[in-house]
Write a protein that holds these residues in place. Structure first.
Motif, PDB file in Angstrom:
ATOM      1  N   SER A  11       4.880  -3.126   7.880  1.00  0.00           N
ATOM      2  CA  SER A  11       5.930  -2.415   8.041  1.00  0.00           C
ATOM      3  C   SER A  11       6.181  -1.429   7.080  1.00  0.00           C
ATOM      4  CB  SER A  11       7.354  -3.613   7.677  1.00  0.00           C
ATOM      5  OG  SER A  11       7.341  -4.795   8.566  1.00  0.00           O
ATOM      6  N   GLU A  12       6.518  -0.264   7.629  1.00  0.00           N
ATOM      7  CA  GLU A  12       6.300   1.169   6.730  1.00  0.00           C
ATOM      8  C   GLU A  12       7.675   1.569   6.514  1.00  0.00           C
ATOM      9  OE1 GLU A  12       4.045   3.881   8.509  1.00  0.00           O
ATOM     10  OE2 GLU A  12       2.220   2.469   8.876  1.00  0.00           O
ATOM     11  N   ILE A  13       7.939   2.384   5.290  1.00  0.00           N
ATOM     12  CA  ILE A  13       9.158   2.912   4.959  1.00  0.00           C
ATOM     13  C   ILE A  13       8.640   4.379   4.293  1.00  0.00           C
ATOM     14  CG2 ILE A  13       9.418   1.681   2.984  1.00  0.00           C
ATOM     15  CD1 ILE A  13      12.442   1.499   3.527  1.00  0.00           C
ATOM     16  N   GLU A  14       9.448   5.383   4.264  1.00  0.00           N
ATOM     17  CA  GLU A  14       9.699   6.434   3.561  1.00  0.00           C
ATOM     18  C   GLU A  14      10.426   6.247   2.071  1.00  0.00           C
ATOM     19  OE1 GLU A  14      11.161  10.796   4.156  1.00  0.00           O
ATOM     20  OE2 GLU A  14       9.030  10.776   5.156  1.00  0.00           O
ATOM     21  N   GLU A  30       8.941  12.923  -5.649  1.00  0.00           N
ATOM     22  CA  GLU A  30       7.710  12.874  -4.782  1.00  0.00           C
ATOM     23  C   GLU A  30       8.061  12.090  -3.631  1.00  0.00           C
ATOM     24  OE1 GLU A  30       3.042  11.508  -4.767  1.00  0.00           O
ATOM     25  OE2 GLU A  30       4.048  11.457  -6.659  1.00  0.00           O
ATOM     26  N   LYS A  31       7.629  12.423  -2.412  1.00  0.00           N
ATOM     27  CA  LYS A  31       7.878  11.832  -1.260  1.00  0.00           C
ATOM     28  C   LYS A  31       6.467  10.905  -0.917  1.00  0.00           C
ATOM     29  CE  LYS A  31      11.705  14.077   0.986  1.00  0.00           C
ATOM     30  NZ  LYS A  31      12.135  14.945   2.207  1.00  0.00           N
ATOM     31  N   VAL A  32       6.641   9.630  -0.619  1.00  0.00           N
ATOM     32  CA  VAL A  32       5.536   8.670  -0.176  1.00  0.00           C
ATOM     33  C   VAL A  32       5.907   7.652   0.771  1.00  0.00           C
ATOM     34  CG1 VAL A  32       4.496   8.962  -2.487  1.00  0.00           C
ATOM     35  CG2 VAL A  32       5.976   7.127  -1.848  1.00  0.00           C
ATOM     36  N   LEU A  33       4.725   7.456   1.575  1.00  0.00           N
ATOM     37  CA  LEU A  33       4.937   6.374   2.562  1.00  0.00           C
ATOM     38  C   LEU A  33       4.516   5.013   2.021  1.00  0.00           C
ATOM     39  CD1 LEU A  33       3.759   8.102   5.867  1.00  0.00           C
ATOM     40  CD2 LEU A  33       6.083   7.331   5.397  1.00  0.00           C
ATOM     41  N   LEU A  34       5.207   4.012   2.092  1.00  0.00           N
ATOM     42  CA  LEU A  34       4.808   2.575   1.606  1.00  0.00           C
ATOM     43  C   LEU A  34       4.754   1.764   2.920  1.00  0.00           C
ATOM     44  CD1 LEU A  34       7.254   2.847  -1.436  1.00  0.00           C
ATOM     45  CD2 LEU A  34       4.800   3.022  -1.643  1.00  0.00           C
ATOM     46  N   GLU A  56       0.821  -1.029   0.037  1.00  0.00           N
ATOM     47  CA  GLU A  56       0.003  -0.112   0.040  1.00  0.00           C
ATOM     48  C   GLU A  56       0.895   1.232   0.023  1.00  0.00           C
ATOM     49  OE1 GLU A  56      -4.022  -0.992   2.385  1.00  0.00           O
ATOM     50  OE2 GLU A  56      -2.185  -1.407   3.557  1.00  0.00           O
ATOM     51  N   MET A  57       0.239   2.338  -0.494  1.00  0.00           N
ATOM     52  CA  MET A  57       0.922   3.562  -0.508  1.00  0.00           C
ATOM     53  C   MET A  57       0.289   4.610   0.000  1.00  0.00           C
ATOM     54  SD  MET A  57       2.364   5.618  -3.949  1.00  0.00           S
ATOM     55  CE  MET A  57       0.660   5.679  -4.590  1.00  0.00           C
ATOM     56  N   ARG A  58       0.904   5.681   0.806  1.00  0.00           N
ATOM     57  CA  ARG A  58       0.019   6.917   1.196  1.00  0.00           C
ATOM     58  C   ARG A  58       0.925   8.254   0.879  1.00  0.00           C
ATOM     59  NH1 ARG A  58      -0.039   9.878   5.750  1.00  0.00           N
ATOM     60  NH2 ARG A  58       1.415   8.639   7.070  1.00  0.00           N
ATOM     61  N   SER A  80      -5.065   8.705   3.649  1.00  0.00           N
ATOM     62  CA  SER A  80      -5.632   7.702   3.181  1.00  0.00           C
ATOM     63  C   SER A  80      -4.531   6.721   2.522  1.00  0.00           C
ATOM     64  CB  SER A  80      -6.648   7.879   2.387  1.00  0.00           C
ATOM     65  OG  SER A  80      -7.747   8.465   2.787  1.00  0.00           O
ATOM     66  N   TRP A  81      -4.573   5.365   2.764  1.00  0.00           N
ATOM     67  CA  TRP A  81      -3.681   4.288   2.215  1.00  0.00           C
ATOM     68  C   TRP A  81      -4.318   3.724   0.877  1.00  0.00           C
ATOM     69  CZ3 TRP A  81       1.202   3.510   3.428  1.00  0.00           C
ATOM     70  CH2 TRP A  81       1.744   3.991   4.963  1.00  0.00           C
ATOM     71  N   ILE A  82      -3.386   3.626  -0.012  1.00  0.00           N
ATOM     72  CA  ILE A  82      -4.028   3.264  -1.349  1.00  0.00           C
ATOM     73  C   ILE A  82      -3.355   1.852  -1.572  1.00  0.00           C
ATOM     74  CG2 ILE A  82      -4.091   3.690  -4.019  1.00  0.00           C
ATOM     75  CD1 ILE A  82      -3.714   6.572  -3.216  1.00  0.00           C
ATOM     76  N   LYS A  83      -4.150   1.068  -1.941  1.00  0.00           N
ATOM     77  CA  LYS A  83      -3.815  -0.356  -2.180  1.00  0.00           C
ATOM     78  C   LYS A  83      -3.047  -0.446  -3.746  1.00  0.00           C
ATOM     79  CE  LYS A  83      -5.266  -5.039  -2.559  1.00  0.00           C
ATOM     80  NZ  LYS A  83      -6.277  -6.209  -2.578  1.00  0.00           N
ATOM     81  N   CYS A  84      -1.828  -0.994  -3.656  1.00  0.00           N
ATOM     82  CA  CYS A  84      -1.106  -1.131  -4.976  1.00  0.00           C
ATOM     83  C   CYS A  84      -0.853  -2.462  -5.625  1.00  0.00           C
ATOM     84  CB  CYS A  84       0.541  -0.447  -4.644  1.00  0.00           C
ATOM     85  SG  CYS A  84       0.662   1.259  -4.129  1.00  0.00           S
TER      86      CYS A  84
END
Length: 798
Positions: free
Chosen positions: A479-482, A461-465, A430-432, A438-442
């Protein structure tokens, strides 16, 4: 003693084009020599356009502008020296440069049914032989086409053009000084052919019928603008116009049909020249009350040791009446038998299925029910185990950004440490965006995948994954990462990198794959558009773009796949590049049809046969005729490169049995043969054929010569014999004279000529390459003359 004068430099033979300057010069050893010039043995004192010059030891004869009168043998004499040489004035065929440019740069365009006349005046030393060719075959006179020639002009006339006259033409002008070839193009425009069938019924309901067809194989030389669709009710005589579709649309939906009523449909293609003939459908019966369509597969809500809860959505097509409920079925995974879950339709769109066997994996499907009956069932659901929920999988390990560019980020990770033997079934990515909550399903990935590429980002562009592991019990902890996309790449205009591996014309055997791969460059990555004959690609064509290359793939070529394919690159900034190539799908020909034999002219046999079925799709198909003189003897070629369905064999020996065979050929090979079963024979009689002169009755019975059977082109192998023949009529009996390239063959011992009561033959013994050329037979009497020409081609014996 007095020193002798001698030559330091002799005269040299000169070849010069007519109208160009020419010069003869020689150098002697003494300056006081007075020279004299001779031409063809006569002393030259003065001559138009000729200047004599002496400069020291050099004596020159200068011609300002060479003409035919200047050709000949020249001699210089002076003192004790004498030298001679020749001047040859070449005058090859020429055509006015402005006319030549207009003929070759712009195609000649004509409408079907109109006459065309292509006239080319020329200059040069006669005689000049003019030959017209189309597709490498010489054109001769027939009912539509006529070739005329005078001493200064040649003309091709076509009385009534049709589409088969389209193509590339060549005019070859030849004399003793050279050859001039002119390439012309003729385009004939006409109404299109009917759309390609058959008409398919895509959808059939009580209210609507949707039909579909294919574009015509020949658009008539002008693009199809639209299609006209008509309908006729069975039992009635009138056709009703339903409407038109644009050329890009080859389907049509008609409403207002009567339930269970039968109809015919027909479609016409239209271009600027008019409408084609109609493509007509088979009888189509409108459906009765429509049952519902298939719902989407059910979803698994929850599971326990003996129950599984499922839910579903209503189908998109509900039929002509309201849905009364749903039929639910189950089966064990790996089996083929579906069992009903309930005896009556389920009114809700959710059901708890009980009495299941613990640890068994089940699949479910549903079908909607209305007044017309039960509709089509859905596809099976995802398989689910009947067992109590287990702990969710653990967190994925070592999540990191392994790469990025201006539009994407690549993630990698390791599998989680799974407790209690709970196997990982896959991963969810997922990505935000940083400015959103809001999280978007990839992606949802299989268990073997531990990397993915997230695309569609903007430069920098910076995103959270985040990544979750999935199991039968649900998703694990994320598990999250920028991550940050790279800088934008420089703009590079789209460009196709065409090299020797990319062909502009492909000949493909039917059933073989069509694969075209073209490298390209461009930044940002260009948008790729494929077209076939100006229309979207057929459904069976697969296109892909990867690793800087675009690819077109058709796994099994069909004849309908022949045409012009175009690929276009665009970058959204107005920069575009296109490339087109042609595909010709062909196959080894089908065999010819039945053979028929007739004796139209005494001592000859005319062989005719039904055409091969491949003629309708093979443009370069031709025939070879063979014969043998016993049931088990060897076959010998009588005629090759025959483009019609008829051949005349003239050297028939009465009383001898003959068997004939015809084979269809193209660039890929030869068909199976078509053969005569029974032997063919001309009765051998002792009576001579006599012509009884009619008594004069006051009517002039003289007739000018005419060719009953004209000469035919021949292709023979070096070293073999060639027999050329024709049949001539006329009164008094015409005198026959044979020519090769305008040279009389009457006294040439290498050729044997015969004339048996109007059947004229020329035999070339031991053919060599020098025998190749145009042969002409002239028939003349006191009333007139007639000519027939044919070309003899020689191929090596390999």
């Amino acid at each position: 003693s007095v020193p002798r004068c001698y030559l330091n430099k002799q005269l040299a033979t000169v070849r010069v084009l007519k109208g160009d300057p020419a010069e003869l010069s020689c150098t002697v050893s003494k300056d006081n020599v007075t020279g004299t010039w001779f031409k063809d043995g006569l002393k030259l004192t003065s001559m138009d356009g000729v200047v004599f010059e002496k400069r020291g030891l050099v004596h020159k004869l200068i011609i300002n502008k060479a003409e035919d009168i200047h050709a000949g043998k020249y001699r210089f004499e002076g003192g004790d020296v004498k030298t001679e040489a020749s001047i040859f004035v070449e005058d090859p065929p020429q055509v006015d440069k402005v006319l030549l440019k207009n003929l070759t740069s712009v195609p000649t365009v004509a409408k079907a049914g109109e006459g065309v006349k292509l006239r080319i005046p020329f200059e040069g030393r006669g005689p000049i032989r003019a030959t017209w060719l189309k597709d490498r075959m010489e054109l001769g006179d027939d009912t539509r086409i006529r070739v005329d020639k005078t001493d200064t002009c040649t003309t091709l006339s076509i009385s009534s053009c049709d589409r088969r006259d389209c193509g590339d033409y060549k005019v070859r002008l030849k004399n003793d000084s050279g050859v001039l070839e002119i390439n012309l193009k003729l385009v004939v425009i006409d109404k299109p052919q009917p759309p390609a069938g058959p008409i398919k019924i895509v959808e059939n309901s009580a209210n609507n019928i949707t039909i579909q067809w294919k574009p015509p194989k020949d658009d008539g030389g002008k693009p199809v603008q639209r299609y006209l669709v008509e309908r006729q009710q069975v039992g009635r005589n009138n056709w009703e116009t339903l409407g038109e579709t644009p050329r890009s649309c080859t389907s049509f939906t008609t409403s207002g049909v009567e339930e269970e009523m039968s109809y015919y449909f027909r479609v016409r293609a239209m271009n600027a020249e008019g409408a084609s003939e109609a493509l007509e459908s088979e009888e189509v019966k409108a459906a009765g009350k429509a049952s519902p369509g298939a719902p989407d597969p059910p979803e698994i809500i929850s599971a326990s040791r003996d129950t599984i809860t499922i839910s579903w959505k209503a189908p998109r097509k509900t039929g002509t009446s309201q849905i009364m409920g749903y039929s639910v079925q189950k089966r064990k995974k790996g089996t083929v038998t579906w069992l009903p879950v309930t005896n009556v339709p389920v009114k809700d769109k959710k059901l708890k299925v009980t009495s299941l066997k613990k640890g068994v994996q089940y699949e479910f499907r549903v079908a909607a029910v209305n007044a017309a009956g039960t509709g089509q069932p859905s596809d099976p659901s995802e398989p689910a185990f009947a067992r109590d929920p287990t702990k969710s999988p653990g967190q994925v390990q070592d999540l990191e950004v392994s790469g990025s560019d201006s539009t994407s980020v690549t993630l990698t990770w390791n599998k989680p440490e799974v407790p209690d033997g709970n196997d990982v079934k896959g991963y969810e990515v997922e990505m935000r965006p940083c400015n959103s909550l809001s999280w978007i399903k990839c992606f949802t990935l299989p268990a073997e995948s531990t990397s993915c590429r997230v695309q569609g980002l903007q430069a920098r562009e910076k995103v959270l994954l985040r990544v979750r592991a999935l199991s039968d019990s649900g998703p694990g902890e994320a598990s999250e990462i920028e991550a940050c996309a790279g800088a934008a790449a420089p703009v590079v205009s789209p460009r196709l990198l065409i090299d020797d591996t990319v062909k502009s014309f492909l000949v493909i055997k039917a059933g073989s794959p069509i694969r075209v791969k073209i490298p390209f460059e461009g930044s940002p990555e260009p948008v790729v558009t494929w077209l076939k004959d100006g229309l979207p690609l057929p459904s069976q064509a697969a296109v892909s773009t990867e690793d800087g290359s675009i690819q077109l793939l058709l796994r099994a070529a069909e004849f309908s796949d022949s045409g012009t394919y175009t690929v276009e690159l665009g970058n959204g900034l107005g920069k575009r590049e296109t490339f087109s190539f042609q595909v010709q799908v062909t196959d080894i020909p089908q065999p010819p049809g039945a053979i028929r034999l007739e004796e139209n002219v005494p001592s000859t046999v005319t062989v005719t046969w039904d055409p091969s079925a491949s003629e309708q799709w093979e443009k370069n198909l031709y025939y070879t005729v063979l014969k043998r003189e016993s049931q088990k003897g060897l076959w010998h070629v009588l005629g090759d490169l025959i483009y019609n369905n008829k051949f005349t064999f003239t050297r028939v020996v009465p009383g001898r049995d003959y068997y004939f065979r015809v084979v269809a050929k193209n660039d890929l090979g030869a068909s199976d043969p078509s053969e005569t079963v029974q032997p063919w024979r001309i009765r051998k009689t002792k009576a001579e054929f006599r012509v009884k002169a009619q008594k004069y009755r006051g009517v002039n019975q003289n007739q000018p010569p005419r060719f009953l059977v004209p000469l035919k082109p021949h292709v023979v192998v070096t070293g073999s014999e060639c027999h050329m023949s024709c049949a001539v009529g006329g009164h008094p009996p015409p005198k026959i004279t044979w020519y090769k390239d305008s040279r009389d063959l009457s006294r040439d011992p290498n050729y044997f000529c015969m004339n048996d009561f109007g059947v004229c033959s020329l035999v070339v013994l031991g053919v060599t390459k020098q025998d190749e050329g145009e042969y002409m037979v002239e028939a003349s009497n006191e009333v007139g003359r007639a000519f027939s020409k044919a070309f003899l081609a020689i191929k090596g014996n390999s």
